[in-house]
Design a protein around this motif. Structure first.
Motif, PDB file in Angstrom:
ATOM      1  N   GLU A 288       0.892  -1.101   0.069  1.00  0.00           N
ATOM      2  CA  GLU A 288      -0.005  -0.041  -0.060  1.00  0.00           C
ATOM      3  C   GLU A 288       0.916   1.360   0.015  1.00  0.00           C
ATOM      4  OE1 GLU A 288      -3.802   1.637   2.273  1.00  0.00           O
ATOM      5  OE2 GLU A 288      -2.390   0.471   3.462  1.00  0.00           O
ATOM      6  N   GLU A 289       1.678   1.385   0.598  1.00  0.00           N
ATOM      7  CA  GLU A 289       2.680   2.536   1.146  1.00  0.00           C
ATOM      8  C   GLU A 289       3.799   2.709  -0.113  1.00  0.00           C
ATOM      9  OE1 GLU A 289       4.122   2.901   4.814  1.00  0.00           O
ATOM     10  OE2 GLU A 289       1.710   3.073   5.738  1.00  0.00           O
ATOM     11  N   PHE A 290       4.209   1.397  -0.510  1.00  0.00           N
ATOM     12  CA  PHE A 290       5.384   1.728  -1.695  1.00  0.00           C
ATOM     13  C   PHE A 290       5.159   0.960  -2.884  1.00  0.00           C
ATOM     14  CE2 PHE A 290       7.213   1.602   2.587  1.00  0.00           C
ATOM     15  CZ  PHE A 290       8.108   2.505   2.662  1.00  0.00           C
ATOM     16  N   GLY A 291       3.821   0.579  -2.989  1.00  0.00           N
ATOM     17  CA  GLY A 291       3.424   0.141  -4.380  1.00  0.00           C
ATOM     18  C   GLY A 291       4.113  -1.140  -4.966  1.00  0.00           C
ATOM     19  N   LEU A 292       3.630  -1.405  -6.210  1.00  0.00           N
ATOM     20  CA  LEU A 292       4.403  -2.617  -6.996  1.00  0.00           C
ATOM     21  C   LEU A 292       5.925  -2.389  -7.216  1.00  0.00           C
ATOM     22  CD1 LEU A 292       4.299  -5.070  -8.916  1.00  0.00           C
ATOM     23  CD2 LEU A 292       4.014  -3.525 -10.750  1.00  0.00           C
ATOM     24  N   VAL A 293       6.529  -0.982  -7.280  1.00  0.00           N
ATOM     25  CA  VAL A 293       7.977  -0.702  -7.253  1.00  0.00           C
ATOM     26  C   VAL A 293       8.494  -1.471  -5.944  1.00  0.00           C
ATOM     27  CG1 VAL A 293       9.755   0.950  -7.345  1.00  0.00           C
ATOM     28  CG2 VAL A 293       7.736   1.114  -8.809  1.00  0.00           C
ATOM     29  N   GLY A 294       8.138  -1.041  -4.734  1.00  0.00           N
ATOM     30  CA  GLY A 294       8.251  -1.355  -3.439  1.00  0.00           C
ATOM     31  C   GLY A 294       8.321  -2.765  -3.159  1.00  0.00           C
ATOM     32  N   MET A 295       7.380  -3.535  -3.601  1.00  0.00           N
ATOM     33  CA  MET A 295       7.334  -4.891  -3.312  1.00  0.00           C
ATOM     34  C   MET A 295       8.306  -5.574  -4.184  1.00  0.00           C
ATOM     35  SD  MET A 295       3.283  -5.698  -3.106  1.00  0.00           S
ATOM     36  CE  MET A 295       3.688  -7.376  -2.355  1.00  0.00           C
ATOM     37  N   LEU A 296       8.340  -5.214  -5.777  1.00  0.00           N
ATOM     38  CA  LEU A 296       9.259  -5.828  -6.291  1.00  0.00           C
ATOM     39  C   LEU A 296      10.822  -5.666  -5.799  1.00  0.00           C
ATOM     40  CD1 LEU A 296       8.064  -4.909 -10.102  1.00  0.00           C
ATOM     41  CD2 LEU A 296       8.131  -7.169  -8.702  1.00  0.00           C
ATOM     42  N   ALA A 297      11.225  -4.574  -5.171  1.00  0.00           N
ATOM     43  CA  ALA A 297      12.425  -4.347  -4.700  1.00  0.00           C
ATOM     44  C   ALA A 297      12.588  -5.319  -3.696  1.00  0.00           C
ATOM     45  CB  ALA A 297      12.680  -2.692  -4.287  1.00  0.00           C
ATOM     46  N   PHE A 298      11.681  -5.455  -2.638  1.00  0.00           N
ATOM     47  CA  PHE A 298      12.024  -6.305  -1.746  1.00  0.00           C
ATOM     48  C   PHE A 298      12.112  -7.661  -2.172  1.00  0.00           C
ATOM     49  CE2 PHE A 298      10.900  -3.253   1.350  1.00  0.00           C
ATOM     50  CZ  PHE A 298      11.306  -3.570   2.539  1.00  0.00           C
ATOM     51  N   LEU A 299      11.347  -8.170  -3.153  1.00  0.00           N
ATOM     52  CA  LEU A 299      11.251  -9.621  -3.859  1.00  0.00           C
ATOM     53  C   LEU A 299      12.884  -9.765  -4.335  1.00  0.00           C
ATOM     54  CD1 LEU A 299       7.732 -10.031  -5.379  1.00  0.00           C
ATOM     55  CD2 LEU A 299       8.439 -10.954  -3.072  1.00  0.00           C
ATOM     56  N   PHE A 300      13.176  -8.744  -4.993  1.00  0.00           N
ATOM     57  CA  PHE A 300      14.577  -8.559  -5.754  1.00  0.00           C
ATOM     58  C   PHE A 300      15.695  -9.118  -4.817  1.00  0.00           C
ATOM     59  CE2 PHE A 300      18.303  -6.775  -7.638  1.00  0.00           C
ATOM     60  CZ  PHE A 300      18.450  -7.629  -8.886  1.00  0.00           C
ATOM     61  N   LEU A 301      15.530  -8.414  -3.642  1.00  0.00           N
ATOM     62  CA  LEU A 301      16.325  -8.569  -2.633  1.00  0.00           C
ATOM     63  C   LEU A 301      16.216  -9.979  -1.747  1.00  0.00           C
ATOM     64  CD1 LEU A 301      18.449  -7.637  -0.582  1.00  0.00           C
ATOM     65  CD2 LEU A 301      16.739  -6.584   0.939  1.00  0.00           C
ATOM     66  N   TYR A 302      15.179 -10.444  -1.889  1.00  0.00           N
ATOM     67  CA  TYR A 302      15.051 -11.848  -1.312  1.00  0.00           C
ATOM     68  C   TYR A 302      15.729 -12.832  -2.308  1.00  0.00           C
ATOM     69  CZ  TYR A 302      11.918 -10.847   2.686  1.00  0.00           C
ATOM     70  OH  TYR A 302      11.435 -10.502   3.888  1.00  0.00           O
ATOM     71  N   LEU A 303      15.500 -12.598  -3.546  1.00  0.00           N
ATOM     72  CA  LEU A 303      16.096 -13.521  -4.628  1.00  0.00           C
ATOM     73  C   LEU A 303      17.329 -13.427  -4.518  1.00  0.00           C
ATOM     74  CD1 LEU A 303      13.422 -13.025  -7.604  1.00  0.00           C
ATOM     75  CD2 LEU A 303      13.795 -14.878  -6.211  1.00  0.00           C
ATOM     76  N   LEU A 304      18.230 -12.216  -4.430  1.00  0.00           N
ATOM     77  CA  LEU A 304      19.527 -12.276  -4.255  1.00  0.00           C
ATOM     78  C   LEU A 304      19.897 -12.942  -3.157  1.00  0.00           C
ATOM     79  CD1 LEU A 304      20.420  -8.311  -4.994  1.00  0.00           C
ATOM     80  CD2 LEU A 304      20.469 -10.352  -6.595  1.00  0.00           C
ATOM     81  N   ILE A 305      19.363 -13.144  -1.883  1.00  0.00           N
ATOM     82  CA  ILE A 305      19.686 -13.588  -0.738  1.00  0.00           C
ATOM     83  C   ILE A 305      19.664 -15.118  -1.137  1.00  0.00           C
ATOM     84  CG2 ILE A 305      19.157 -14.235   1.519  1.00  0.00           C
ATOM     85  CD1 ILE A 305      18.270 -11.431   2.167  1.00  0.00           C
ATOM     86  N   VAL A 306      18.493 -15.616  -1.801  1.00  0.00           N
ATOM     87  CA  VAL A 306      18.330 -16.801  -1.965  1.00  0.00           C
ATOM     88  C   VAL A 306      19.430 -17.378  -3.165  1.00  0.00           C
ATOM     89  CG1 VAL A 306      17.061 -18.753  -3.002  1.00  0.00           C
ATOM     90  CG2 VAL A 306      15.953 -17.109  -1.585  1.00  0.00           C
ATOM     91  N   GLY A 307      19.574 -16.624  -4.151  1.00  0.00           N
ATOM     92  CA  GLY A 307      20.682 -16.761  -5.100  1.00  0.00           C
ATOM     93  C   GLY A 307      21.966 -17.206  -4.352  1.00  0.00           C
ATOM     94  N   ARG A 308      22.347 -16.266  -3.536  1.00  0.00           N
ATOM     95  CA  ARG A 308      23.733 -16.173  -2.885  1.00  0.00           C
ATOM     96  C   ARG A 308      23.775 -17.448  -2.064  1.00  0.00           C
ATOM     97  NH1 ARG A 308      28.921 -14.941  -3.707  1.00  0.00           N
ATOM     98  NH2 ARG A 308      30.069 -14.784  -1.623  1.00  0.00           N
ATOM     99  N   GLY A 309      22.831 -17.786  -1.369  1.00  0.00           N
ATOM    100  CA  GLY A 309      22.722 -18.816  -0.489  1.00  0.00           C
ATOM    101  C   GLY A 309      22.666 -20.179  -1.279  1.00  0.00           C
TER     102      GLY A 309
END
Length: 386
Positions: A288-309
């Motif tokens: 609600e507060e950060f929109g689609l852009v904010g959610m994609l940014a968080f999901l991208f960070l999660y994917l980076l963590i998973v990829g590194r792991g």
């Protein structure tokens, strides 16, 4: 000194300050057994999570402060576990698993009640925690320890032992009742078995058996758990009751649009239409507060963590470390997938927090402990001769 003399001197005595500096930095991270890339991404996620939590908690600074203290404890646990070698982890796995199992039994006998469930143990004046969170690590460790001593791919009798190792804690957790945690514990153990190497024929057979057992699972579910499934299928059937949570969360996410309404400007969350907004449904505040852009940014960070792991897990040299590391990072991915899925309405609500963003102490410590084990497995590799 002429230019030619200077260049001859440099060729005779080459200086490589950048390479030596890189070597020193690498040796520093190697000495403390931490992966700088993974640690940096986790710190960014924690800081961003505190920003979202401040808004989701109704701008209550004590809540954010308490979460920051829990993050500090979680980081200390991660650093401590990263110092242990895989051999030490393997040696301590059976006692840790048995201790976690005994604590689950204690929850059944003397556990504290909260929100209609008996899930907590309390040491008066010290700590109140959920032993089921400890089992998220202890159980896959035990399965990996057992399979690492057997020939792979595992035989039927080895798989039956794995089923017993997984089934005992899952039954105890399901009785609390805590369907979400019991599913996550099961998934963590199943990932270890899958990584041990199974034929597709066997996987399809097990999938068919699970599908056949679904009616039995339905009959043994609590009424509120059945209601969650029915609400997932048709949330508008009870918009002011069981369907309220999912309707409000999807409304909040949809109203954020592309750019969001702005930090602290969400109406569904700030006006308290959204329940559990600082725990299980914090993704709705984010959307609600950060929109689609904010959610994609968080999901991208999660994917980076998973990829590194996954990369760190792939460097493991021993069977125990490879199976355990892979299970830890894949289970982390399932955390994110299930939470985002249930808040956005594509999965039933099962009470799974968003990792390192939702408010909570025991889950944060457990997650960071898992990353500490992952770093320990990677950093204690032996140099193999070429």
């Amino acid at each position: 000194m002429s230019w030619s003399e200077l260049t001859r001197g440099l060729r005779a005595h080459p200086v490589k300050p950048s390479l030596s500096g890189i070597a020193r930095r690498r040796s520093l991270w190697a000495r403390i057994h931490l992966d700088p890339w993974l640690l940096g991404m986790l710190l960014v996620l924690m800081l961003a999570g505190l920003v979202v939590l401040y808004s989701a908690s109704g701008q209550r600074l004590p809540v954010v402060t308490a979460q920051a203290i829990r993050f500090s404890v979680a980081l200390a646990v991660m650093v401590g576990l990263a110092q242990l070698s895989p051999t030490t982890l393997l040696r301590w796995t059976p006692p840790v698993y048995v201790a976690a199992l005994l604590m689950l039994v204690a929850v059944e006998l003397i556990g504290d009640m909260g929100m209609g469930a008996q899930r907590w143990l309390e040491i008066p004046g010290l700590i109140r925690f959920q032993p089921s969170e400890l089992m998220k690590l202890a159980m896959p460790m035990m399965v990996a320890a057992w399979l690492s001593r057997q020939p792979l791919p595992p035989r039927w009798r080895d798989l039956m032992v794995c089923v017993a190792i997984i089934g005992l804690p899952v039954v105890l957790i399901a009785k609390q009742p805590d369907l979400g945690t019991s599913l996550l514990v099961t998934i963590a153990g199943v990932f270890v078995i899958l990584l041990a190497g199974l034929s597709w024929r066997f996987i399809l057979l097990c999938s068919a058996l699970v599908a056949a057992a679904l009616p039995l699972l339905w009959m043994n579910m609590h009424d509120y758990q059945r209601q969650r499934v029915l609400t997932f299928l048709d949330p508008d059937s009870d918009p002011l009751g069981a369907g309220w949570n999912i309707i409000q969360s999807t409304t909040a996410i949809g109203s954020g649009g592309f750019w969001g309404k702005g930090w602290l400007q969400g109406t569904q969350s700030q006006l308290e239409f959204l329940p559990e907004r600082h725990t299980d449904f914090i993704v709705a505040v984010l959307g609600e507060e950060f929109g689609l852009v904010g959610m994609l940014a968080f999901l991208f960070l999660y994917l980076l963590i998973v990829g590194r792991g996954l990369w760190l897990a792939g460097t493991a040299q021993e069977t125990f470390g490879r199976l355990l590391a892979g299970s830890i990072i894949l289970t982390f991915f399932i955390y994110v997938f299930v939470n985002v899925g249930m808040v956005s309405g594509i999965l039933p609500v099962v009470g799974v927090p968003l990792p390192l963003v939702s408010y909570g102490g025991t889950s944060s410590v457990t997650l960071m402990a898992g990353f500490g084990i992952l770093m320990a497995i990677h950093s204690h590799r032996r140099l193999l001769p070429r």
